[in-house]
Motif scaffolding. Structure first.
Motif, short mmCIF file in Angstrom:
data_model
loop_
_atom_site.label_atom_id
_atom_site.label_comp_id
_atom_site.label_asym_id
_atom_site.label_seq_id
_atom_site.Cartn_x
_atom_site.Cartn_y
_atom_site.Cartn_z
N ILE A 77 46.26 45.27 29.03
CA ILE A 77 46.09 46.72 29.07
C ILE A 77 46.59 47.29 27.75
O ILE A 77 47.69 46.97 27.29
CB ILE A 77 46.82 47.35 30.27
N TYR A 78 45.74 48.13 27.15
CA TYR A 78 46.04 48.79 25.89
C TYR A 78 46.11 50.30 26.13
O TYR A 78 45.27 50.85 26.83
CB TYR A 78 44.95 48.50 24.85
N ARG A 79 47.10 50.94 25.53
CA ARG A 79 47.24 52.40 25.60
C ARG A 79 46.79 52.99 24.27
O ARG A 79 47.15 52.49 23.20
CB ARG A 79 48.70 52.77 25.85
N MET A 80 45.97 54.04 24.35
CA MET A 80 45.56 54.72 23.12
C MET A 80 46.75 55.58 22.67
O MET A 80 47.11 56.56 23.31
CB MET A 80 44.32 55.58 23.33
N ILE A 94 50.31 46.97 26.03
CA ILE A 94 51.53 47.15 26.82
C ILE A 94 51.80 45.85 27.57
O ILE A 94 50.87 45.08 27.81
CB ILE A 94 51.43 48.38 27.78
N PRO A 95 53.05 45.52 27.85
CA PRO A 95 54.22 46.39 27.82
C PRO A 95 54.60 46.81 26.41
O PRO A 95 54.41 46.07 25.44
CB PRO A 95 55.32 45.57 28.45
N ASP A 106 59.34 53.26 28.33
CA ASP A 106 58.70 51.96 28.52
C ASP A 106 57.41 52.10 29.30
O ASP A 106 57.38 52.77 30.34
CB ASP A 106 59.63 51.01 29.29
N TYR A 107 56.35 51.46 28.81
CA TYR A 107 55.10 51.31 29.55
C TYR A 107 55.01 49.85 29.97
O TYR A 107 55.27 48.95 29.17
CB TYR A 107 53.88 51.64 28.68
N ASP A 108 54.64 49.61 31.22
CA ASP A 108 54.50 48.26 31.73
C ASP A 108 53.39 48.27 32.77
O ASP A 108 52.88 49.34 33.13
CB ASP A 108 55.81 47.77 32.34
N PHE A 109 53.00 47.11 33.27
CA PHE A 109 51.97 47.05 34.31
C PHE A 109 52.12 45.77 35.11
O PHE A 109 52.78 44.82 34.69
CB PHE A 109 50.56 47.15 33.70
N ASP A 110 51.49 45.76 36.26
CA ASP A 110 51.30 44.53 37.02
C ASP A 110 49.89 44.56 37.58
O ASP A 110 49.24 45.60 37.59
CB ASP A 110 52.36 44.34 38.12
N PHE A 111 49.41 43.38 38.01
CA PHE A 111 48.05 43.32 38.52
C PHE A 111 47.92 42.22 39.55
O PHE A 111 48.74 41.31 39.62
CB PHE A 111 47.03 43.10 37.39
N PHE A 155 46.82 38.80 20.85
CA PHE A 155 46.40 39.76 21.86
C PHE A 155 46.92 41.17 21.56
O PHE A 155 46.45 42.14 22.13
CB PHE A 155 46.84 39.32 23.25
N ASN A 156 47.90 41.31 20.67
CA ASN A 156 48.37 42.63 20.27
C ASN A 156 47.31 43.37 19.46
O ASN A 156 47.32 44.59 19.39
CB ASN A 156 49.64 42.51 19.42
N ASP A 157 46.41 42.65 18.84
CA ASP A 157 45.36 43.23 17.99
C ASP A 157 44.10 43.45 18.82
O ASP A 157 43.32 42.53 19.05
CB ASP A 157 45.09 42.28 16.81
N TYR A 158 43.91 44.69 19.27
CA TYR A 158 42.77 45.01 20.12
C TYR A 158 41.45 44.63 19.44
O TYR A 158 40.55 44.09 20.07
CB TYR A 158 42.77 46.50 20.49
N SER A 159 41.33 44.89 18.15
CA SER A 159 40.10 44.57 17.42
C SER A 159 39.81 43.07 17.43
O SER A 159 38.66 42.66 17.56
CB SER A 159 40.19 45.06 15.98
N ALA A 160 40.85 42.25 17.32
CA ALA A 160 40.67 40.80 17.37
C ALA A 160 40.22 40.35 18.75
O ALA A 160 39.37 39.46 18.88
CB ALA A 160 41.97 40.08 16.98
#
Length: 178
Positions: A77-80, A94-95, A106-111, A155-160
């Motif tokens: 999950i990516y936050r703009m 994120i996180p 802090d932004y975090d998630f689970d799925f 994975f930090n690089d959305y464009s990649a």
């Protein structure tokens, strides 16, 4: 006696193995195999969503997934976090922890296979910084499970990530379309 039984066994096997019949019907298409190029990463977007304060005093965004994902798949999950211009958003994985004058946010998630929840929490009252909990946009990327094996993708690089999965950004499904 043993030779006669052996002789009949050899004749029987030869006869049965040379039988040929009609070809049966074709079976159903199986699931794509690992690395076969058929597995497609899915991308979804939540546009201008607000975190809701729940009964546990947590700010959350909950969303069901349709279709559900395989147990081996993962979600990114990516936050703009801003834009360079109208056509160039800035995406942060994120996180993520933001260090603000008010404290840490802090932004975090689970799925799971059927849904995901995005969390916002901090060391201060988040209601005092509504720009970080209201009108937020997120991109949700479903990564096929096989892809994680032996891959050095950042994975930090959305464009990649978009490039690695051949994601057509003109076909991103908006989950909260009104």
């Amino acid at each position: 006696m043993k030779r006669i039984i052996l002789f009949f066994a050899v004749i029987g096997l030869t006869t049965l193995s040379s039988c040929d019949g009609d070809t049966g019907p074709r079976g159903p298409q199986g699931l794509p195999g690992v690395g076969d190029g058929d597995t497609i990463s899915e991308v979804f977007e939540l546009q201008n969503v607000n975190f809701q304060l729940n009964q546990n005093n947590e700010y959350t965004i909950f969303q069901e997934l349709n279709p559900v994902i395989f147990d081996s798949d993962v979600i990114l999950i990516y936050r703009m976090s801003g834009t360079i211009n109208a056509q160039t958003p800035i995406w942060q994985l994120i996180p993520r922890t933001l260090f603000l004058n008010e404290g840490e946010l802090d932004y975090d998630f689970d799925f799971s296979a059927v849904d995901f929840t995005i969390y916002a929490g901090g060391t201060y009252n988040l209601a005092s910084t509504p720009q970080f909990i209201q009108n937020q946009t997120f991109r949700i990327v479903i990564v096929p499970g096989y892809f994680s094996k032996g891959n050095n993708l950042d994975f930090n690089d959305y464009s990649a990530v978009v490039k690695a999965f051949n994601i057509d950004e003109t076909n991103i499904t908006v989950l909260n379309k009104k």
